[in-house]
Design a protein around this motif. Structure first.
Motif, mmCIF file in Angstrom:
data_model
loop_
_atom_site.group_PDB
_atom_site.id
_atom_site.type_symbol
_atom_site.label_atom_id
_atom_site.label_comp_id
_atom_site.label_asym_id
_atom_site.label_seq_id
_atom_site.Cartn_x
_atom_site.Cartn_y
_atom_site.Cartn_z
ATOM 1 N N PHE A 1 0.755 -1.610 0.087
ATOM 2 C CA PHE A 1 -0.076 0.074 -0.102
ATOM 3 C C PHE A 1 0.677 1.469 0.155
ATOM 4 O O PHE A 1 0.931 2.366 -0.438
ATOM 5 C CB PHE A 1 -1.018 0.265 1.123
ATOM 6 N N LEU A 2 2.090 1.054 0.957
ATOM 7 C CA LEU A 2 2.723 2.467 0.708
ATOM 8 C C LEU A 2 3.427 2.605 -0.736
ATOM 9 O O LEU A 2 3.732 3.435 -0.731
ATOM 10 C CB LEU A 2 3.674 2.464 1.846
ATOM 11 N N LEU A 3 3.680 1.767 -1.627
ATOM 12 C CA LEU A 3 4.512 2.167 -2.536
ATOM 13 C C LEU A 3 3.624 2.140 -3.336
ATOM 14 O O LEU A 3 3.955 3.421 -4.645
ATOM 15 C CB LEU A 3 4.935 0.431 -2.883
ATOM 16 N N ALA A 4 2.222 2.025 -3.554
ATOM 17 C CA ALA A 4 1.343 2.856 -4.189
ATOM 18 C C ALA A 4 1.211 3.712 -4.124
ATOM 19 O O ALA A 4 1.019 4.377 -5.160
ATOM 20 C CB ALA A 4 -0.391 1.172 -4.387
ATOM 21 N N GLY A 5 1.395 4.029 -2.742
ATOM 22 C CA GLY A 5 1.019 5.648 -2.466
ATOM 23 C C GLY A 5 2.037 6.797 -3.269
ATOM 24 O O GLY A 5 1.905 7.085 -3.632
ATOM 25 N N ARG A 6 3.320 5.657 -3.166
ATOM 26 C CA ARG A 6 4.390 7.111 -3.071
ATOM 27 C C ARG A 6 4.560 7.065 -4.639
ATOM 28 O O ARG A 6 4.581 7.568 -5.054
ATOM 29 C CB ARG A 6 5.443 5.422 -2.766
ATOM 30 N N ILE A 7 4.294 5.387 -5.367
ATOM 31 C CA ILE A 7 4.449 6.300 -6.817
ATOM 32 C C ILE A 7 3.440 7.285 -7.668
ATOM 33 O O ILE A 7 3.415 7.969 -8.122
ATOM 34 C CB ILE A 7 3.719 4.406 -7.669
ATOM 35 N N MET A 8 2.587 6.607 -7.042
ATOM 36 C CA MET A 8 1.033 8.131 -7.617
ATOM 37 C C MET A 8 1.908 9.283 -6.932
ATOM 38 O O MET A 8 1.653 10.617 -7.598
ATOM 39 C CB MET A 8 -0.185 6.995 -6.530
ATOM 40 N N MET A 9 1.960 9.497 -5.715
ATOM 41 C CA MET A 9 2.769 10.900 -5.384
ATOM 42 C C MET A 9 3.831 11.332 -5.985
ATOM 43 O O MET A 9 3.370 12.879 -6.426
ATOM 44 C CB MET A 9 2.657 11.069 -3.768
ATOM 45 N N ARG B 1 -9.201 1.588 -0.381
ATOM 46 C CA ARG B 1 -9.727 0.559 -1.131
ATOM 47 C C ARG B 1 -8.766 -1.139 -1.253
ATOM 48 O O ARG B 1 -9.152 -1.718 -0.814
ATOM 49 C CB ARG B 1 -9.660 1.235 -2.148
ATOM 50 N N MET B 2 -7.593 -0.529 -1.517
ATOM 51 C CA MET B 2 -6.459 -1.602 -1.727
ATOM 52 C C MET B 2 -6.895 -2.201 0.090
ATOM 53 O O MET B 2 -6.389 -3.433 0.362
ATOM 54 C CB MET B 2 -5.301 -1.949 -1.873
ATOM 55 N N ALA B 3 -6.369 -1.359 1.167
ATOM 56 C CA ALA B 3 -6.549 -2.394 2.544
ATOM 57 C C ALA B 3 -7.543 -2.951 2.531
ATOM 58 O O ALA B 3 -7.601 -4.187 3.568
ATOM 59 C CB ALA B 3 -6.448 -1.184 3.750
ATOM 60 N N ARG B 4 -9.184 -2.264 2.516
ATOM 61 C CA ARG B 4 -10.861 -3.090 2.597
ATOM 62 C C ARG B 4 -10.526 -4.243 2.119
ATOM 63 O O ARG B 4 -11.517 -5.611 2.158
ATOM 64 C CB ARG B 4 -11.104 -1.560 2.123
ATOM 65 N N SER B 5 -9.873 -3.668 0.632
ATOM 66 C CA SER B 5 -9.671 -5.443 -0.606
ATOM 67 C C SER B 5 -8.811 -6.620 0.424
ATOM 68 O O SER B 5 -9.652 -7.911 0.392
ATOM 69 C CB SER B 5 -9.123 -5.055 -1.284
ATOM 70 N N GLN B 6 -8.342 -6.376 1.562
ATOM 71 C CA GLN B 6 -7.759 -7.834 2.288
ATOM 72 C C GLN B 6 -8.756 -7.190 3.629
ATOM 73 O O GLN B 6 -7.560 -8.328 4.347
ATOM 74 C CB GLN B 6 -6.077 -7.017 2.239
ATOM 75 N N ASN B 7 -9.494 -6.861 4.247
ATOM 76 C CA ASN B 7 -10.205 -6.842 5.317
ATOM 77 C C ASN B 7 -9.671 -6.917 6.371
ATOM 78 O O ASN B 7 -9.457 -6.768 7.130
ATOM 79 C CB ASN B 7 -10.441 -8.626 5.714
ATOM 80 N N LEU B 8 -8.862 -5.794 6.221
ATOM 81 C CA LEU B 8 -8.182 -4.717 6.478
ATOM 82 C C LEU B 8 -8.674 -3.553 7.236
ATOM 83 O O LEU B 8 -8.874 -2.528 6.475
ATOM 84 C CB LEU B 8 -6.862 -4.239 6.489
ATOM 85 N N GLU B 9 -9.890 -3.497 8.330
ATOM 86 C CA GLU B 9 -11.071 -1.962 8.024
ATOM 87 C C GLU B 9 -10.600 -1.105 8.891
ATOM 88 O O GLU B 9 -10.669 -0.008 8.524
ATOM 89 C CB GLU B 9 -12.313 -2.214 8.762
ATOM 90 N N ASP B 10 -9.338 -1.395 9.758
ATOM 91 C CA ASP B 10 -9.106 -0.332 10.690
ATOM 92 C C ASP B 10 -7.622 0.645 10.108
ATOM 93 O O ASP B 10 -7.106 1.182 10.483
ATOM 94 C CB ASP B 10 -8.257 -0.755 11.928
ATOM 95 N N LEU C 1 -6.816 -5.221 -7.851
ATOM 96 C CA LEU C 1 -6.757 -6.395 -6.305
ATOM 97 C C LEU C 1 -8.018 -6.019 -5.382
ATOM 98 O O LEU C 1 -8.065 -7.141 -4.701
ATOM 99 C CB LEU C 1 -5.888 -5.300 -5.444
ATOM 100 N N THR C 2 -8.833 -4.956 -5.844
ATOM 101 C CA THR C 2 -9.821 -4.888 -5.368
ATOM 102 C C THR C 2 -10.941 -5.796 -6.153
ATOM 103 O O THR C 2 -12.384 -5.964 -4.804
ATOM 104 C CB THR C 2 -10.931 -3.388 -5.188
ATOM 105 N N SER C 3 -10.981 -6.082 -6.847
ATOM 106 C CA SER C 3 -11.919 -7.220 -7.653
ATOM 107 C C SER C 3 -11.434 -8.777 -7.470
ATOM 108 O O SER C 3 -12.158 -9.835 -7.931
ATOM 109 C CB SER C 3 -11.853 -6.327 -9.027
ATOM 110 N N HIS C 4 -10.480 -8.759 -6.457
ATOM 111 C CA HIS C 4 -9.768 -9.971 -6.363
ATOM 112 C C HIS C 4 -9.542 -10.849 -7.322
ATOM 113 O O HIS C 4 -9.745 -12.035 -7.130
ATOM 114 C CB HIS C 4 -11.050 -11.178 -5.574
ATOM 115 N N ILE C 5 -9.476 -10.060 -8.626
ATOM 116 C CA ILE C 5 -8.391 -10.524 -9.881
ATOM 117 C C ILE C 5 -7.327 -11.134 -9.516
ATOM 118 O O ILE C 5 -6.706 -12.063 -10.015
ATOM 119 C CB ILE C 5 -8.503 -9.897 -10.773
ATOM 120 N N ILE C 6 -6.220 -10.682 -8.504
ATOM 121 C CA ILE C 6 -4.854 -10.907 -8.412
ATOM 122 C C ILE C 6 -4.460 -11.109 -7.377
ATOM 123 O O ILE C 6 -5.366 -10.251 -5.906
ATOM 124 C CB ILE C 6 -3.694 -10.077 -8.923
#
Length: 250
Positions: A15-23, A38-47, A92-97
């Motif tokens: 998640f940090l790498l995704a954010g870093r690339i985007m910024m 969104r990526m975190a919640r797709s892995q059931n990390l709601e907090d 990732l959020t669609s659980h394709i990968i």
């Protein structure tokens, strides 16, 4: 370390790498935060919680997990990279990968240089400058001067920034070169309308994306990021204006 802790470590790195690339590629702050969550919640990390600024990202999976920080040292405009990260996030959020596959794709995106060769960039800037000249009701006879000045300006800003890593200094020198070319072209009767030539030629240097992102972040409630990007856009515009003003003052 348990398997769950290992999975959490991979998740945070991903998640940090995704954010870093985007910024680093010029994405809006609110878009980066939304993508990471969104990526975190797709892995059931709601907090999961994220706090993004133009110079750094703070991310945590919750109270029981350590908080991680990554710095953003460079910022460029690379919309293609942002699109690629968004595609990874959607898969990732669609659980394709899986999470591991997403992390591998992000590392590949980070390593790959998607910019076109410098000669193509210069040619595109030259064509854009010529089109802006026409759009601002300039004379068609001034197109060759705007073509040369606009392309040269982009080449100068690219080379000087690579050498010095000082963004505003490279933009100042590029504007100085653009103004000098336009001025001497008019003096040599190769051009007619100095103001239109300069306006068209500096357009590839104008921080349009920064201004847009600053406004969008402000509208989304990210006032700190919006003000920071607005200040960066102002300094860039000031550097460009100073370079042109220095030429005209002489």
């Amino acid at each position: 370390m348990t398997k769950n802790d290992q999975n959490n470590e991979i998740a945070i790195d991903c998640f940090l790498l995704a954010g870093r690339i985007m910024m680093e590629s010029g994405a809006e702050t609110y878009r980066v935060e939304d993508t990471m969550l969104r990526m975190a919640r797709s892995q059931n990390l709601e907090d999961a919680q994220s706090y993004v600024t133009p110079t750094g990202i703070i991310f945590s999976l919750g109270r029981t997990q350590p908080t991680r920080i990554t710095s953003i040292s460079t910022r460029i405009t690379d919309l293609h990279r942002i699109t690629l990260v968004n595609n990874v996030s959607r898969k990732l959020t669609s659980h394709i990968i899986t999470l591991e596959e997403a992390y591998d794709e992000l590392k590949k995106i980070q390593r790959t240089n998607y910019f076109l060769p410098i000669i193509i960039q210069v040619l595109a800037a030259s064509l854009a400058s010529s089109c802006f000249l026409v759009m601002f009701n300039g004379l068609w006879s001034d197109i060759p001067v705007a073509f040369v000045a606009g392309g040269t300006g982009l080449y100068v800003v690219t080379v000087i920034h690579a050498m010095t890593r000082v963004k505003f200094f490279s933009e100042f020198l590029a504007a100085l070169v653009v103004g000098t070319i336009a001025f001497f072209a008019v003096q040599a009767n190769l051009g007619t309308e100095l103001d239109k030539i300069i306006i068209g030629s500096v357009m590839p240097l104008v921080p349009g994306l920064l201004i847009t992102n600053a406004v969008r972040d402000m509208m989304a409630g990210h006032f700190t990021a919006g003000m920071a990007k607005g200040a960066e856009a102002f300094l860039t515009a000031f550097a460009i204006g100073s370079g042109i003003a220095l030429v005209l003052s002489f």
